[in-house]
Design an enzyme around this catalytic site. Sequence first.
Site: not given
Length: 416
Positions: A22-23, A92, A116, A327, A397
């Site tokens: 996905k990323n 995002r 979020c 993070i 998602r």
Amino acid sequence: MDKIHVTGNGPLRGVVRIAGAKNAALPVIAAGLLSAEPLELSNIPAVKDIDTALKLLELLGCRISRDGGTLSIDSSAVDSVRAPYELVKTMRGAILLLGPLLTRFGEADVSLPGGCAIGSRPVNEHIAGLEAMGAEISIEGGYIKAQATRLKGSHFAFDIPSVTATENLMMAASLAEGTTVLENAALEPEVEDLGKLLNSMGAKVSGAGTGTVTVEGVKALHGARHSVPPDRIETGTFLAAAAATRGSISVLDTRPEFLQHVLAKLEAAGVEIEAGDDWIKLDSHGKRCKAVHVSTAPYPAFPTDMQAQFMALNALAEGTATVIENIFENRFMHVAELQRMGADIELQGHTAIVTGRERLQGAPVMATDLRASACLLIAALAAEGETTIDRVYHLDRGYANIVDKLAELGAIIHRA
Ligand code: EPU
């Protein structure tokens, strides 16, 4: 609203194939805005964030055709530069449209993503980098309004090595006038992959995937074909699920080199790992894992996107370990849900102290974000009795067909 029902059923066993990342897919889809010629992408995962990204491109005027995992993006007739709040707030990653829109069309109007479930998620680095390249940026009515006749190459050092900000600036710089040097850039493999795609579109990017990325701007980019690499976080999620259930699985269509740190932690937890070029085999020999300390940090260290899954693993392991999130400031929402399943976890700021239990108990729980959903699934697979997971749209998602894939591995799982 859909729910997932899981009845704990012992070890996962069998073979699972990993989808495209996905990323990695999100930035290369955004790169479709950089050229008037079509971009052909393959190995695109069937996940909701990709649907959202494509919906956004269609709103801008792109023509999209999609056939399974293959996509064609034609942005020759783009007639809008506005990415609306209604879609950006659900994903995002939409901030990735800012750089491409601005550099190709001279303006962009992209909603601020807002906070979020995992933290405040600021975008100051994206904005500062584009300003360093000469963009005029203001925030009006919750939107980032950016303008530039043509961006200019610049030297920019990130305060924090942000993944999507590095990607945004690489895309912006590829059509800028002159050379851009990005220092303290993110090292993630998704950044390196975007660099490859941009170069195959005619860009001049070097060093993508290292701390210093140099981009020599060109006047125009052309069409290209590109295959998205496998999802390292989906891979790690299945491996953690197999370890937590004392199972034995083979993961195919993956890239072990993207997961060195995660694999080392799994070995430290006591499972046997074997790997080839594109596969990983995990065997726990039916044994309960040992608790392992993890502390998240940018690639190549332990990923924040695997923290929740290891929290579940530790909640079932022998011994006590700490899980430290460095993070995102609020990425422990799964802890309260695991506690409802009987987990022994104490939170001290951004450190969780987890003492493993031999068994967790099934319970109704609520998913709060994408990776928290994966954590609850893992706990449910290893728990006694039935767990019902609510708000599973978070899972959709980023995980393609996860219910079917787990069922194939022997889980008693269904969606209702
Ligand atoms: N940050 C700033 N200012 C910025 C940008 C980031 O302070 O302008 C901070 C963040 O608050 C965070 C750190 O920098 O503390 C790193 O965030 P980064 O910008 O790298 O995250 P991202 O680019 O928004 C991507 C992934 C996330 C993943 C993070 C970290 C995409 C679309 N998203 O987000 O993926 O957690 O990198 O690896 O690539 C997920 O898939 O579940 C997910 C959240």
